[in-house]
Design an enzyme around this catalytic site. Sequence first.
Site, short mmCIF file in Angstrom:
data_model
loop_
_atom_site.label_atom_id
_atom_site.label_comp_id
_atom_site.label_asym_id
_atom_site.label_seq_id
_atom_site.Cartn_x
_atom_site.Cartn_y
_atom_site.Cartn_z
N LYS A 1 -71.76 -52.74 -63.17
CA LYS A 1 -72.09 -51.36 -62.80
C LYS A 1 -71.39 -50.35 -63.73
O LYS A 1 -72.02 -49.46 -64.29
CB LYS A 1 -71.68 -51.11 -61.34
CG LYS A 1 -71.84 -49.69 -60.87
CD LYS A 1 -73.28 -49.23 -60.86
CE LYS A 1 -73.38 -47.74 -60.66
NZ LYS A 1 -74.74 -47.24 -60.75
N LYS B 1 -74.34 -34.50 -39.80
CA LYS B 1 -75.35 -35.25 -40.54
C LYS B 1 -76.06 -36.23 -39.62
O LYS B 1 -77.28 -36.35 -39.62
CB LYS B 1 -74.63 -36.01 -41.67
CG LYS B 1 -75.52 -36.37 -42.84
CD LYS B 1 -74.72 -37.06 -43.94
CE LYS B 1 -74.52 -36.16 -45.14
NZ LYS B 1 -73.95 -36.87 -46.29
N ASP C 1 -72.00 -42.83 -40.07
CA ASP C 1 -71.37 -41.84 -40.96
C ASP C 1 -70.32 -41.09 -40.16
O ASP C 1 -70.46 -40.93 -38.94
CB ASP C 1 -72.42 -40.87 -41.52
CG ASP C 1 -71.97 -40.21 -42.81
OD1 ASP C 1 -72.57 -40.51 -43.87
OD2 ASP C 1 -71.00 -39.41 -42.78
N GLU D 1 -81.10 -40.83 -58.68
CA GLU D 1 -81.59 -39.75 -57.84
C GLU D 1 -82.87 -39.20 -58.45
O GLU D 1 -82.99 -39.10 -59.67
CB GLU D 1 -80.53 -38.65 -57.72
CG GLU D 1 -79.36 -39.11 -56.88
CD GLU D 1 -78.19 -38.13 -56.90
OE1 GLU D 1 -78.40 -36.95 -57.18
OE2 GLU D 1 -77.06 -38.58 -56.62
N PHE E 1 -82.99 -42.62 -72.66
CA PHE E 1 -81.64 -42.06 -72.85
C PHE E 1 -81.39 -41.67 -74.30
O PHE E 1 -80.28 -41.72 -74.79
CB PHE E 1 -80.56 -43.01 -72.31
CG PHE E 1 -80.49 -42.96 -70.82
CD1 PHE E 1 -79.53 -42.19 -70.18
CD2 PHE E 1 -81.43 -43.61 -70.04
CE1 PHE E 1 -79.50 -42.09 -68.80
CE2 PHE E 1 -81.41 -43.51 -68.66
CZ PHE E 1 -80.45 -42.76 -68.04
N PHE F 1 -77.93 -49.33 -58.46
CA PHE F 1 -78.33 -48.74 -59.75
C PHE F 1 -79.40 -47.67 -59.59
O PHE F 1 -79.95 -47.20 -60.58
CB PHE F 1 -78.86 -49.85 -60.68
CG PHE F 1 -77.84 -50.91 -60.97
CD1 PHE F 1 -76.89 -50.73 -61.97
CD2 PHE F 1 -77.80 -52.08 -60.23
CE1 PHE F 1 -75.93 -51.70 -62.23
CE2 PHE F 1 -76.84 -53.06 -60.48
CZ PHE F 1 -75.90 -52.87 -61.49
N ARG G 1 -73.55 -32.03 -58.46
CA ARG G 1 -72.25 -32.56 -58.86
C ARG G 1 -72.18 -32.71 -60.39
O ARG G 1 -73.04 -33.33 -60.99
CB ARG G 1 -71.98 -33.89 -58.16
CG ARG G 1 -71.71 -33.70 -56.67
CD ARG G 1 -71.50 -35.01 -55.96
NE ARG G 1 -72.74 -35.70 -55.68
CZ ARG G 1 -72.84 -36.82 -54.93
NH1 ARG G 1 -71.75 -37.34 -54.40
NH2 ARG G 1 -74.00 -37.38 -54.71
N CYS H 1 -72.61 -39.62 -61.00
CA CYS H 1 -72.27 -40.98 -61.44
C CYS H 1 -71.70 -41.06 -62.85
O CYS H 1 -70.59 -41.55 -63.03
CB CYS H 1 -73.49 -41.88 -61.32
SG CYS H 1 -73.88 -42.24 -59.61
N LYS I 1 -68.14 -39.53 -63.62
CA LYS I 1 -67.04 -40.17 -62.89
C LYS I 1 -66.92 -41.65 -63.24
O LYS I 1 -65.80 -42.17 -63.34
CB LYS I 1 -67.20 -39.95 -61.38
CG LYS I 1 -67.89 -41.04 -60.61
CD LYS I 1 -67.81 -40.79 -59.12
CE LYS I 1 -68.84 -41.61 -58.37
NZ LYS I 1 -68.73 -43.05 -58.53
P1 NAD Z 1 -72.66 -39.23 -50.94
O1 NAD Z 1 -71.50 -38.36 -51.13
O2 NAD Z 1 -74.05 -38.66 -51.06
O3 NAD Z 1 -72.58 -39.96 -49.52
C1 NAD Z 1 -71.44 -40.56 -49.03
C2 NAD Z 1 -71.52 -40.56 -47.50
O4 NAD Z 1 -70.44 -41.34 -46.98
C3 NAD Z 1 -71.38 -39.17 -46.88
O5 NAD Z 1 -72.44 -38.95 -45.97
C4 NAD Z 1 -70.04 -39.23 -46.14
O6 NAD Z 1 -70.00 -38.43 -44.98
C5 NAD Z 1 -69.96 -40.70 -45.81
N1 NAD Z 1 -68.60 -41.19 -45.52
C6 NAD Z 1 -67.43 -40.91 -46.14
N2 NAD Z 1 -66.41 -41.60 -45.57
C7 NAD Z 1 -66.95 -42.35 -44.58
C8 NAD Z 1 -66.42 -43.28 -43.65
N3 NAD Z 1 -65.13 -43.58 -43.65
N4 NAD Z 1 -67.26 -43.85 -42.76
C9 NAD Z 1 -68.58 -43.55 -42.77
N5 NAD Z 1 -69.14 -42.69 -43.64
C10 NAD Z 1 -68.34 -42.09 -44.54
O7 NAD Z 1 -72.49 -40.43 -51.98
P2 NAD Z 1 -73.61 -41.19 -52.84
O8 NAD Z 1 -74.09 -40.34 -53.94
O9 NAD Z 1 -74.58 -41.82 -51.90
O10 NAD Z 1 -72.69 -42.32 -53.49
C11 NAD Z 1 -72.14 -43.36 -52.73
C12 NAD Z 1 -71.59 -44.40 -53.69
O11 NAD Z 1 -72.66 -44.99 -54.44
C13 NAD Z 1 -70.61 -43.86 -54.72
O12 NAD Z 1 -69.64 -44.83 -54.98
C14 NAD Z 1 -71.48 -43.67 -55.94
O13 NAD Z 1 -70.74 -43.77 -57.13
C15 NAD Z 1 -72.44 -44.83 -55.83
N6 NAD Z 1 -73.73 -44.61 -56.49
C16 NAD Z 1 -74.34 -43.39 -56.39
C17 NAD Z 1 -75.59 -43.22 -56.99
C18 NAD Z 1 -76.28 -41.89 -56.93
O14 NAD Z 1 -77.21 -41.68 -57.70
N7 NAD Z 1 -75.88 -40.98 -56.06
C19 NAD Z 1 -76.21 -44.27 -57.68
C20 NAD Z 1 -75.56 -45.51 -57.71
C21 NAD Z 1 -74.32 -45.66 -57.12
#
Ligand code: NAD
Length: 436
Positions: free
Chosen positions: A202, A40, A35, A153, A247, A150, A325, A258, A261
């Site tokens: 997705k 972190k 990361d 949280e 749902f 998929f 968010r 999610c 966006k």
């Molecule tokens: P998040 O914001 O919780 O985590 C993203 C992480 O990526 C952060 O820790 C950030 O520091 C790190 N990061 C950013 N740029 C970086 C880089 N260049 N190199 C290394 N690390 C980097 O995001 P999230 O909620 O885990 O979502 C991640 C992706 O998964 C998104 O595209 C989201 O749409 C998708 N997604 C999220 C969920 C969900 O429930 N949160 C479910 C399915 C899919």
Amino acid sequence: MSTNREPIGVIGTGYVGLVTAAGFAELGSEVYCVDIDSEKIEGLNNGQIPIWEPGLEELVAKNKDRMHFSTDLGKALEHTRLLFVAVGTPPTYSGDADLSAVNAVVDAMPASEEHALVMKSTVPVGTGETIKRVFAEQNKGFKYVSCPEFLKEGSAIKDFMEPDRVVVGDDGDWAGDAVVELYAPLDAPLVRTDIKSAEMVKLASNAFLATKISFINEIANVCEETGADVVEVARGMGLDDRIGPKFLQAGIGFGGSCFPKDVAALKQLAGNSGYHFQLLNSVIEVNELQKRRVISKLQKHLGKLVDKRIALLGLAFKPNTDDMREASSLVLSSRLQAAGAHVRAYDPVAEEEARKLIRGVSFKASALEAIEGADAVVLVTEWPEFADLDLNEVREAMAGDLLVDGRNFLDPAKVRAAGLLYEGIGRAASGTRQEA
Ligand code: NAD
């Protein structure tokens, strides 16, 4: 569990990255997490989990010997072939997905025939093709696999371990085979397809779920006009196999990192490719209006909201997460303050995140503290502990008697029995009718 499993790299240690990393470590892989956020990474190296997700801390602790955390890509590249990408793809001002973090990862990759990027982040259809083109132009030789995530949280570990399906979009090479192999122990239905179709699965899935929510919210609004009860209506609809009960809970709108966006990104993607996705425009608009309906419910009973004390129970976009968010509470708290109300709030875990995003709200340490002296209470997030509230105590603590149940979570009869006025969303007996 076998220790002969393929080691993997995971880039991005947020909700998706950390759960994916812990999940594959549990299945026996060495996992190299990377990361850019050094704080972190330092915390993770000291056993601190930066997000609140049930079971995650225990799973990371259990697999700590197989999980490695660093800000440096080097170890991940050295020890693994598959680099799972789980960086954020937030919306830009226009609603398009912001791919700058994904692009930074792509640019950071060295030339290699032996590595593959496995995209877990949610990206617009065509992103994989663009990345493959960039790799080709830079003679990097990287393979590419789309493997959308998929998980939800709040139940992310279970969703990782027992997925409804695993989707792998690839060019039929070793990288796709290796990803399929990694997921094999989970015994989930596999959809192996081309990259663009995987990307679309997705976006279309999230857009469909959001549509279902906006649909039942509109039904709720019509129920309010006609005297039907949306909870009964949804029960009757949901028993139809073709519809299903999930749902179909009416409320004050969807939020989270999610749905809003991804719906906006699909709408933009369609628009950019020349198709006007009319249905999604309505899904988004209905959701925005739904968040604001609480205000008119409060005004119906309290008149002008100037100097009224309103308690918000729950702030996170849904229970069992600290994720704020796009939470409905953000719109609600700012609308209430704009109308002159004094807002106090309680959330069992999201206060720290909420403080970063919400101004002017008085945060309380318990539901009862928030309720004390309130003219009205709004249940915003259906945290299980709110089901155990002593409603007589609530009534006594309040200055007023109005409870707006933004998630149709409480039993209206019990609320009324405690001498409170119950307002749900789309419920026949809401408002002034006293019978259960
Ligand atoms: P998040 O914001 O919780 O985590 C993203 C992480 O990526 C952060 O820790 C950030 O520091 C790190 N990061 C950013 N740029 C970086 C880089 N260049 N190199 C290394 N690390 C980097 O995001 P999230 O909620 O885990 O979502 C991640 C992706 O998964 C998104 O595209 C989201 O749409 C998708 N997604 C999220 C969920 C969900 O429930 N949160 C479910 C399915 C899919």
